[in-house]
Design a protein around this motif. Structure first.
Motif, PDB file in Angstrom:
ATOM      1  N   CYS A   1       0.852  -1.180   0.000  1.00  0.00           N
ATOM      2  CA  CYS A   1       0.000   0.000   0.000  1.00  0.00           C
ATOM      3  C   CYS A   1       0.890   1.233   0.000  1.00  0.00           C
TER       4      CYS A   1
ATOM      5  N   THR B   1      -2.756   2.632   7.398  1.00  0.00           N
ATOM      6  CA  THR B   1      -2.518   1.199   7.307  1.00  0.00           C
ATOM      7  C   THR B   1      -3.665   0.545   6.558  1.00  0.00           C
TER       8      THR B   1
ATOM      9  N   THR C   1      -5.371  -3.455   6.061  1.00  0.00           N
ATOM     10  CA  THR C   1      -5.375  -4.870   6.396  1.00  0.00           C
ATOM     11  C   THR C   1      -5.856  -5.633   5.174  1.00  0.00           C
TER      12      THR C   1
ATOM     13  N   ARG D   1      -1.513  -6.900   8.124  1.00  0.00           N
ATOM     14  CA  ARG D   1      -1.662  -5.452   8.260  1.00  0.00           C
ATOM     15  C   ARG D   1      -0.398  -4.793   7.726  1.00  0.00           C
ATOM     16  N   VAL D   2      -0.562  -3.808   6.840  1.00  0.00           N
ATOM     17  CA  VAL D   2       0.559  -3.166   6.175  1.00  0.00           C
ATOM     18  C   VAL D   2       0.558  -1.672   6.506  1.00  0.00           C
ATOM     19  N   ASP D   3       1.719  -1.161   6.910  1.00  0.00           N
ATOM     20  CA  ASP D   3       1.909   0.264   7.170  1.00  0.00           C
ATOM     21  C   ASP D   3       2.272   0.925   5.847  1.00  0.00           C
ATOM     22  N   CYS D   4       1.416   1.797   5.351  1.00  0.00           N
ATOM     23  CA  CYS D   4       1.608   2.386   4.027  1.00  0.00           C
ATOM     24  C   CYS D   4       2.761   3.384   3.979  1.00  0.00           C
TER      25      CYS D   4
ATOM     26  N   ARG E   1       5.687   2.836   5.104  1.00  0.00           N
ATOM     27  CA  ARG E   1       6.909   2.055   4.857  1.00  0.00           C
ATOM     28  C   ARG E   1       6.895   1.591   3.407  1.00  0.00           C
TER      29      ARG E   1
ATOM     30  N   ASN F   1       4.636  -6.904   1.702  1.00  0.00           N
ATOM     31  CA  ASN F   1       4.489  -8.031   2.616  1.00  0.00           C
ATOM     32  C   ASN F   1       4.072  -9.244   1.810  1.00  0.00           C
TER      33      ASN F   1
ATOM     34  N   SER G   1      -9.375  -0.403   5.571  1.00  0.00           N
ATOM     35  CA  SER G   1      -8.591   0.617   6.254  1.00  0.00           C
ATOM     36  C   SER G   1      -9.510   1.705   6.768  1.00  0.00           C
TER      37      SER G   1
ATOM     38  N   VAL H   1      -5.008   6.122   1.177  1.00  0.00           N
ATOM     39  CA  VAL H   1      -4.145   4.985   0.858  1.00  0.00           C
ATOM     40  C   VAL H   1      -4.510   4.382  -0.501  1.00  0.00           C
TER      41      VAL H   1
ATOM     42  N   THR I   1      -3.787   0.665  -2.843  1.00  0.00           N
ATOM     43  CA  THR I   1      -3.494  -0.751  -2.597  1.00  0.00           C
ATOM     44  C   THR I   1      -3.066  -1.475  -3.869  1.00  0.00           C
TER      45      THR I   1
END
Length: 156
Positions: free
Chosen positions: A94, A99, A101, A114-117, A119, A123, A140, A146, A148
Motif C-alpha cells: 500500500c 494502514t 489490512t 496489516r501493512v503500514d503504508c 513504509r 508483505n 482501512s 491509501v 493498494t
C-alpha cells in the motif's frame, strides 16, 4: 488463467468543481483539507503497484499468476477458478498515509496481514485454499489516503 482486477472506478468522470470566488474584503481563507481526489487515489494505487514491481522479480512473468490488481477500500476481489488445496503466495503493498489490512479467505482458511503504508515495502505470505475459491480483501480506516495493490501466484 483468469486474471481479476478490482478497482474503485466509478465509471464516469468527476464533474469539475466550480471556481470559488474571493471575498470582497480581499482576505484569503486557508484551504481546508480535502480527501484524495479520484486522480489522487489512482496515483496512490499506482505507487502501491510500483512497490510490487520493484520487489517481485517475476512481476512481468504471467506464469503462475492467479490474480492481481488494486482494491477499493473496503473492497474485495473473488476468484472462483482456484481449486481447493492450492498453495499460493500472496504479496501485498500500500502507499499513502495509514494502514491497510489485507485478508486472503477461502472457506475456513483465512490469513490477514496489516501493512503500514508509510513504509516502502511489500508483505508476502503463503496461503492454501480450503475451497475452490479465493477472496482477497482490503480494509482501512484511512481509505481516502491509501492506495493498494496485490499479486497472487501459484507456489511452484
Amino acid at each position: 488463467m483468469l486474471t481479476g482486477t478490482a478497482t474503485a472506478c466509478s465509471g464516469s468522470p468527476a464533474a469539475p468543481k466550480a471556481p470559488q470566488s474571493r471575498k470582497a474584503t480581499g482576505s484569503a481563507t486557508a484551504p481546508t483539507a480535502q480527501p484524495a481526489s479520484r486522480s489522487g487515489q489512482e496515483r496512490l494505487d499506482e505507487e502501491a503497484r510500483d512497490l510490487l514491481d520493484r520487489t517481485d522479480p517475476w512481476a512481468s512473468d504471467d506464469e503462475g499468476l492467479v490474480s492481481s490488481g488494486s482494491l477499493a477500500i473496503p473492497g474485495q476481489n473473488v476468484d472462483d477458478t482456484v481449486e481447493s488445496g492450492t498453495a499460493l503466495r500472496v504479496e501485498v503493498a500500500c502507499a499513502g498515509e495509514g494502514t491497510v489490512t489485507f485478508t486472503a479467505v477461502s472457506g475456513t482458511a483465512r490469513k490477514a496481514e496489516r501493512v503500514d503504508c508509510a513504509r516502502t515495502m511489500t508483505n508476502r505470505f503463503d496461503f492454501t485454499t480450503a475451497e475452490p475459491s479465493l477472496t482477497i480483501q482490503a480494509d482501512s480506516s484511512e481509505a481516502e489516503r491509501v492506495g493498494t495493490a496485490y499479486v497472487v501466484r501459484h507456489i511452484t
